[in-house]
Motif scaffolding. Structure first.
Motif, PDB file in Angstrom:
ATOM      1  N   THR A 115      50.834  45.748  16.526  1.00 42.78           N
ATOM      2  CA  THR A 115      51.484  46.495  15.456  1.00 42.78           C
ATOM      3  C   THR A 115      50.771  46.175  14.157  1.00 42.78           C
ATOM      4  O   THR A 115      50.740  45.011  13.738  1.00 42.78           O
ATOM      5  CB  THR A 115      52.980  46.129  15.341  1.00 42.78           C
ATOM      6  OG1 THR A 115      53.621  46.397  16.591  1.00 42.78           O
ATOM      7  CG2 THR A 115      53.650  46.934  14.240  1.00 42.78           C
ATOM      8  N   LEU A 116      50.153  47.189  13.550  1.00 47.09           N
ATOM      9  CA  LEU A 116      49.475  47.031  12.268  1.00 47.09           C
ATOM     10  C   LEU A 116      50.391  47.565  11.177  1.00 47.09           C
ATOM     11  O   LEU A 116      51.027  48.613  11.362  1.00 47.09           O
ATOM     12  CB  LEU A 116      48.159  47.808  12.255  1.00 47.09           C
ATOM     13  CG  LEU A 116      47.105  47.288  13.238  1.00 47.09           C
ATOM     14  CD1 LEU A 116      47.009  48.202  14.431  1.00 47.09           C
ATOM     15  CD2 LEU A 116      45.783  47.158  12.563  1.00 47.09           C
ATOM     16  N   THR A 117      50.454  46.859  10.045  1.00 47.00           N
ATOM     17  CA  THR A 117      51.325  47.270   8.959  1.00 47.00           C
ATOM     18  C   THR A 117      50.600  47.201   7.628  1.00 47.00           C
ATOM     19  O   THR A 117      49.697  46.387   7.434  1.00 47.00           O
ATOM     20  CB  THR A 117      52.582  46.368   8.885  1.00 47.00           C
ATOM     21  OG1 THR A 117      52.179  45.000   8.759  1.00 47.00           O
ATOM     22  CG2 THR A 117      53.448  46.519  10.121  1.00 47.00           C
ATOM     23  N   MET A 134      51.086  51.301  12.467  1.00 49.39           N
ATOM     24  CA  MET A 134      50.511  51.842  13.694  1.00 49.39           C
ATOM     25  C   MET A 134      50.806  50.868  14.825  1.00 49.39           C
ATOM     26  O   MET A 134      50.580  49.660  14.686  1.00 49.39           O
ATOM     27  CB  MET A 134      49.003  52.030  13.574  1.00 49.39           C
ATOM     28  CG  MET A 134      48.393  52.631  14.838  1.00 49.39           C
ATOM     29  SD  MET A 134      46.651  53.105  14.672  1.00 49.39           S
ATOM     30  CE  MET A 134      45.850  51.571  15.064  1.00 49.39           C
ATOM     31  N   GLN A 135      51.331  51.397  15.908  1.00 50.60           N
ATOM     32  CA  GLN A 135      51.587  50.595  17.099  1.00 50.60           C
ATOM     33  C   GLN A 135      50.630  51.053  18.181  1.00 50.60           C
ATOM     34  O   GLN A 135      50.555  52.241  18.481  1.00 50.60           O
ATOM     35  CB  GLN A 135      53.032  50.754  17.547  1.00 50.60           C
ATOM     36  CG  GLN A 135      54.003  50.255  16.502  1.00 50.60           C
ATOM     37  CD  GLN A 135      55.437  50.611  16.821  1.00 50.60           C
ATOM     38  OE1 GLN A 135      55.706  51.579  17.518  1.00 50.60           O
ATOM     39  NE2 GLN A 135      56.356  49.829  16.295  1.00 50.60           N
ATOM     40  N   VAL A 136      49.895  50.095  18.760  1.00 51.24           N
ATOM     41  CA  VAL A 136      48.906  50.397  19.783  1.00 51.24           C
ATOM     42  C   VAL A 136      49.267  49.656  21.058  1.00 51.24           C
ATOM     43  O   VAL A 136      49.491  48.446  21.031  1.00 51.24           O
ATOM     44  CB  VAL A 136      47.487  49.961  19.348  1.00 51.24           C
ATOM     45  CG1 VAL A 136      46.468  50.298  20.428  1.00 51.24           C
ATOM     46  CG2 VAL A 136      47.106  50.586  18.027  1.00 51.24           C
ATOM     47  N   ASN A 137      49.321  50.373  22.181  1.00 52.34           N
ATOM     48  CA  ASN A 137      49.464  49.752  23.480  1.00 52.34           C
ATOM     49  C   ASN A 137      48.056  49.659  24.055  1.00 52.34           C
ATOM     50  O   ASN A 137      47.479  50.681  24.439  1.00 52.34           O
ATOM     51  CB  ASN A 137      50.384  50.564  24.390  1.00 52.34           C
ATOM     52  CG  ASN A 137      50.564  49.921  25.736  1.00 52.34           C
ATOM     53  OD1 ASN A 137      49.603  49.570  26.411  1.00 52.34           O
ATOM     54  ND2 ASN A 137      51.810  49.738  26.128  1.00 52.34           N
ATOM     55  N   LEU A 138      47.495  48.457  24.087  1.00 51.90           N
ATOM     56  CA  LEU A 138      46.121  48.294  24.547  1.00 51.90           C
ATOM     57  C   LEU A 138      45.967  48.578  26.039  1.00 51.90           C
ATOM     58  O   LEU A 138      44.883  48.905  26.496  1.00 51.90           O
ATOM     59  CB  LEU A 138      45.619  46.885  24.214  1.00 51.90           C
ATOM     60  CG  LEU A 138      45.518  46.567  22.720  1.00 51.90           C
ATOM     61  CD1 LEU A 138      45.182  45.092  22.522  1.00 51.90           C
ATOM     62  CD2 LEU A 138      44.495  47.451  22.045  1.00 51.90           C
ATOM     63  N   GLY A 139      47.039  48.452  26.789  1.00 56.77           N
ATOM     64  CA  GLY A 139      46.984  48.727  28.222  1.00 56.77           C
ATOM     65  C   GLY A 139      46.800  50.197  28.527  1.00 56.77           C
ATOM     66  O   GLY A 139      46.093  50.568  29.452  1.00 56.77           O
TER      67      GLY A 139
END
Length: 158
Positions: A115-117, A134-139
């Motif tokens: 989660t980037l803020t 921004m929320q990133v699911n790396l999977g």
């Protein structure tokens, strides 16, 4: 021919509440070892944390996270397993051809979620997407940008 292009540009430039995007071009290997590099390391045995400062770079598979300062939180009762990483200052997340910048980030290592803020800027080739978080699911490689989202798409770009 011009009308569809203008419509797409107007819609892309209109602020929205949330925008789903692909991140990293492909999935990151969230089971890969986490490599940590920094100029300085301070370990606190009492609370099970460690603080990295100076040129901090964290890598896992094809993903790289860099920041001025990163706090490592270990799993409760297991100093060999990282639970999460909290990064602050000049945060950059790079995966494949995509890069995101923010003021801070939290990486849930077990879940593979970042989660980037704070003033998030996502760059994909010549296209740029900005937002508050921004929320990133790396999977899965899926990302969601929220809060005052703005897109700048280059004509002819993907």
């Amino acid at each position: 021919m011009l009308r569809p292009l203008l419509t797409a540009l107007i819609l892309a430039a209109t602020p929205a509440v949330a925008q789903n995007v692909a991140f990293g071009g492909m999935r990151a290997d969230i089971t890969a070892p986490v490599e940590v590099r920094a100029d300085n390391l301070s370990v606190n045995q009492a609370d099970g944390s460690a603080v990295l400062t100076g040129n901090v770079v964290i890598g896992q598979g094809g993903m790289r996270l860099s920041a001025d300062r990163v706090t490592i939180i270990y799993a409760e009762g297991d100093q060999n397993r990282i639970r999460s990483l909290d990064a602050v200052g000049n945060v950059t997340l790079v995966s494949g051809p995509d890069a995101a910048e923010a003021k801070a980030a939290t990486y849930d290592v077990a879940g593979g979620n970042v989660t980037l803020t704070g003033d998030v800027v996502l760059t994909q080739g010549q296209n740029v997407l900005t937002g508050d978080t921004m929320q990133v699911n790396l999977g899965t490689g899926q990302a969601q940008v929220q809060g005052r989202v703005r897109s700048v798409l280059q004509p002819g770009g993907n």
